[in-house]
Design a protein around this motif. Structure first.
Motif, PDB file in Angstrom:
ATOM      1  N   ARG A 378       0.796  -1.223   0.000  1.00  0.00           N
ATOM      2  CA  ARG A 378       0.000   0.000   0.000  1.00  0.00           C
ATOM      3  C   ARG A 378       0.831   1.277   0.000  1.00  0.00           C
ATOM      4  O   ARG A 378       0.469   2.285   0.582  1.00  0.00           O
ATOM      5  N   TRP A 379       1.992   1.232  -0.638  1.00  0.00           N
ATOM      6  CA  TRP A 379       2.716   2.470  -0.908  1.00  0.00           C
ATOM      7  C   TRP A 379       2.554   2.740  -2.392  1.00  0.00           C
ATOM      8  O   TRP A 379       2.452   1.810  -3.198  1.00  0.00           O
ATOM      9  N   LYS A 380       2.554   4.015  -2.745  1.00  0.00           N
ATOM     10  CA  LYS A 380       2.386   4.373  -4.147  1.00  0.00           C
ATOM     11  C   LYS A 380       3.726   4.856  -4.708  1.00  0.00           C
ATOM     12  O   LYS A 380       4.345   5.760  -4.132  1.00  0.00           O
ATOM     13  N   LEU A 381       4.174   4.233  -5.790  1.00  0.00           N
ATOM     14  CA  LEU A 381       5.440   4.636  -6.406  1.00  0.00           C
ATOM     15  C   LEU A 381       5.214   5.911  -7.222  1.00  0.00           C
ATOM     16  O   LEU A 381       4.223   6.034  -7.935  1.00  0.00           O
ATOM     17  N   MET A 382       6.142   6.849  -7.119  1.00  0.00           N
ATOM     18  CA  MET A 382       5.912   8.167  -7.721  1.00  0.00           C
ATOM     19  C   MET A 382       6.880   8.527  -8.848  1.00  0.00           C
ATOM     20  O   MET A 382       6.686   9.510  -9.534  1.00  0.00           O
ATOM     21  N   ASN A 383       7.951   7.779  -8.982  1.00  0.00           N
ATOM     22  CA  ASN A 383       8.887   8.113 -10.080  1.00  0.00           C
ATOM     23  C   ASN A 383       9.124   6.880 -10.949  1.00  0.00           C
ATOM     24  O   ASN A 383       8.803   5.759 -10.556  1.00  0.00           O
ATOM     25  N   ASP A 384       9.677   7.140 -12.102  1.00  0.00           N
ATOM     26  CA  ASP A 384       9.899   6.068 -13.059  1.00  0.00           C
ATOM     27  C   ASP A 384      11.307   6.256 -13.616  1.00  0.00           C
ATOM     28  O   ASP A 384      11.562   7.163 -14.390  1.00  0.00           O
ATOM     29  N   THR A 385      12.221   5.447 -13.149  1.00  0.00           N
ATOM     30  CA  THR A 385      13.608   5.553 -13.605  1.00  0.00           C
ATOM     31  C   THR A 385      14.258   4.182 -13.522  1.00  0.00           C
ATOM     32  O   THR A 385      13.920   3.389 -12.637  1.00  0.00           O
ATOM     33  N   PRO A 386      15.188   3.898 -14.433  1.00  0.00           N
ATOM     34  CA  PRO A 386      15.929   2.636 -14.315  1.00  0.00           C
ATOM     35  C   PRO A 386      16.965   2.698 -13.192  1.00  0.00           C
ATOM     36  O   PRO A 386      17.519   1.673 -12.797  1.00  0.00           O
ATOM     37  N   LEU A 387      17.247   3.907 -12.687  1.00  0.00           N
ATOM     38  CA  LEU A 387      18.269   4.066 -11.651  1.00  0.00           C
ATOM     39  C   LEU A 387      17.702   3.627 -10.299  1.00  0.00           C
ATOM     40  O   LEU A 387      16.484   3.641 -10.094  1.00  0.00           O
ATOM     41  N   PRO A 388      18.599   3.253  -9.380  1.00  0.00           N
ATOM     42  CA  PRO A 388      18.115   2.693  -8.103  1.00  0.00           C
ATOM     43  C   PRO A 388      17.658   3.763  -7.118  1.00  0.00           C
ATOM     44  O   PRO A 388      18.171   3.863  -6.015  1.00  0.00           O
ATOM     45  N   LEU A 389      16.713   4.579  -7.534  1.00  0.00           N
ATOM     46  CA  LEU A 389      16.191   5.648  -6.681  1.00  0.00           C
ATOM     47  C   LEU A 389      14.663   5.571  -6.710  1.00  0.00           C
ATOM     48  O   LEU A 389      14.061   5.681  -7.784  1.00  0.00           O
ATOM     49  N   VAL A 390      14.067   5.386  -5.543  1.00  0.00           N
ATOM     50  CA  VAL A 390      12.631   5.145  -5.480  1.00  0.00           C
ATOM     51  C   VAL A 390      11.951   6.277  -4.701  1.00  0.00           C
ATOM     52  O   VAL A 390      12.299   6.553  -3.556  1.00  0.00           O
TER      53      VAL A 390
END
Ligand SMILES: *Cc1c(COP(=O)(O)O)cnc(C)c1O
Length: 456
Positions: A378-390
């Protein structure tokens, strides 16, 4: 002479490295105690090196956000690889002077070999120009000075022209604000940094750049920057589109890949930086994803002429210059130069390219594990990147909830994360930075987040 040798110091350092996982990630800092400890140093007499080293290690371990900790998921400040620490030690011990090639040919050639290795990954068909720098800021500064030198042939001798249009730097709103400092340092002024809106608060596109330049009366685009791996969200600008627009306007085109530039070493991940080979210059920070001790930056350019135009000077006291050898002091910001490439050389030689690729893969896989764990809870992901940053938010709550969760996670001592603005919202930000982080560390972060949310 010291009573203990460097071997004893190395043993103490090694012990600190071996135990860092047991140290708190972000110990509460008691500034009073720190001040008292430092007050005990009046430098009136000599102390044994062993005592000073023990005390310094203890202070550094106690009074710091431990960015070298495997559960530090913060800004991109990884711990240094042991082989790179060793290379730095050797460089410090011999202390070669790299200002001119003739004073330190071995060190200069080691750096040149690395420069050519990275240069060939950007521009396979040419032999790149460039220098090691103290970090990304100096590398970006080098790009700006080279851009000014190329655009205004009289600038190096007579300063900026008094034209109708002011020289400007174009970069995204999500770019690293080192550009603002650099604009001040070069006399352009902070408002000469034209911040182009990034799409959905993340990546900047060529179209947005083109529109901003068209609307910007009174500014002349001298330097156009694509950021590959923004500090806040790890987004990668539309490098090819941005470079195309920059060229149309005769601007110097630069890719700031301070962090993500490491991916050039990885054949399966290099495409993240598609279009980089069209740019005039590139910044890569070995002290970021390549995990060598600070400060280590690398500035790469297509050719030496703008660097010579920006930096060349002539003095009678310097040993004779060698144009062939590209003496660093007449092609770069620094004069006396530390052997910055040495620590990258020892790391690369001992890990090999496959070792670095594995280090990159590991971080990417851990970030995927974190994303999966968040999405399942129940967390919402906010970015979209191949890099390891969430970047993520709880499924309920506002900015205050986000702040409270961040504070609880940090206070728990289990992990260190931060927050960042993403468009209208404040979001939590977790970045895999340490080559020592493992699945259990990611799971511990997920647990700490879960606990924190229950309490908020
Ligand atoms: C870190 C970073 C910088 C600044 O580099 P320093 O090494 O801190 O001077 C510039 N741009 C980007 C994209 C960065 O990640």
């Amino acid at each position: 002479m010291p009573e203990i040798g460097l071997v004893d110091v190395a043993m103490r350092v090694e012990e600190a490295l071996a135990n860092r996982r047991c140290d708190p990630v972000a110990p509460p800092i008691n500034e009073g105690v720190l001040a008292d400890r430092l007050a005990s140093y009046d430098f009136a007499g000599a102390r044994p090196l062993s005592a000073v080293i023990d005390d310094m290690l203890s202070m550094l371990r106690t009074y710091a956000v431990r960015s070298d900790h495997p559960r530090y998921f913060g800004l991109f400040n990884p711990p240094a690889l042991p082989a790179a620490i060793a290379g730095d030690l050797v460089g410090a011990a011999i202390n070669p002077q790299l200002a001119v090639w003739s004073h330190a040919p071995a060190a200069a050639e080691i750096e040149r070999k690395l420069l050519h290795l990275f240069g060939a990954l950007v521009w396979p068909d040419i032999q790149a120009a460039g220098t090691f720098t103290s970090g990304g800021t100096e590398a970006n500064q080098t790009a700006l000075l080279a851009a000014l030198a190329r655009r205004y042939p009289g600038w190096a001798d007579h300063g900026l022209p008094n034209g109708d249009r002011r020289p400007a730097i174009y970069a995204s709103t999500a770019s690293h604000l080192a550009w603002v400092k650099l604009a001040r340092m070069t006399g352009l002024g902070a408002d000469a940094v034209r911040l182009v809106p990034a799409e959905k608060g993340l990546a900047m596109r060529g179209r947005a750049l083109s529109e901003m330049i068209a609307a910007d009366d009174g500014f002349e685009p001298v330097l156009v920057v694509a950021t590959a791996g923004t500090t806040g969200h790890g987004s990668i600008d539309d490098i090819a589109g941005i470079v195309e627009v920059g060229r149309k306007h005769h601007a110097w085109t630069h890719v700031d890949a301070a962090w993500a530039g490491a991916a050039l070493l990885h054949p399966k991940r290099r495409h993240w930086l598609a279009g980089i080979g069209q740019a005039d210059s590139v910044t890569i920070d070995p002290h970021k994803w390549l995990s060598v001790p600070m400060g280590a930056g690398l500035f790469l350019a297509r050719d030496w002429a703008p660097l010579a135009a920006a930096f060349a000077v002539s003095t009678s006291y310097m040993p004779s210059r060698s144009h062939e050898r590209r003496d660093a002091y007449i092609h770069s910001v620094q004069w006396s130069r530390r052997f910055i490439g040495g620590k990258l050389f020892t790391a690369l030689a001992t890990l090999g390219l496959p070792g670095y690729r594995a280090l990159i893969d590991r971080a990417v896989c851990l970030a995927d594990r974190l994303r999966a764990g968040l999405a399942a809870n129940r967390w919402k992901l906010m970015n979209d990147t191949p890099l390891p940053l969430v970047c993520f938010v709880p499924d309920e709550g506002d900015d205050d909830t986000v702040r409270a969760i961040e504070a609880r996670v940090v206070a728990s001592g289990q992990a260190w994360i931060s927050t960042v603005r993403l468009g209208e919202r404040l979001v939590l930000r977790a970045c895999i930075t340490s080559y020592e982080s493992g699945e259990a560390d990611v799971d511990a972060l997920l647990d700490a987040l879960h606990e924190a949310r229950l309490q908020c």
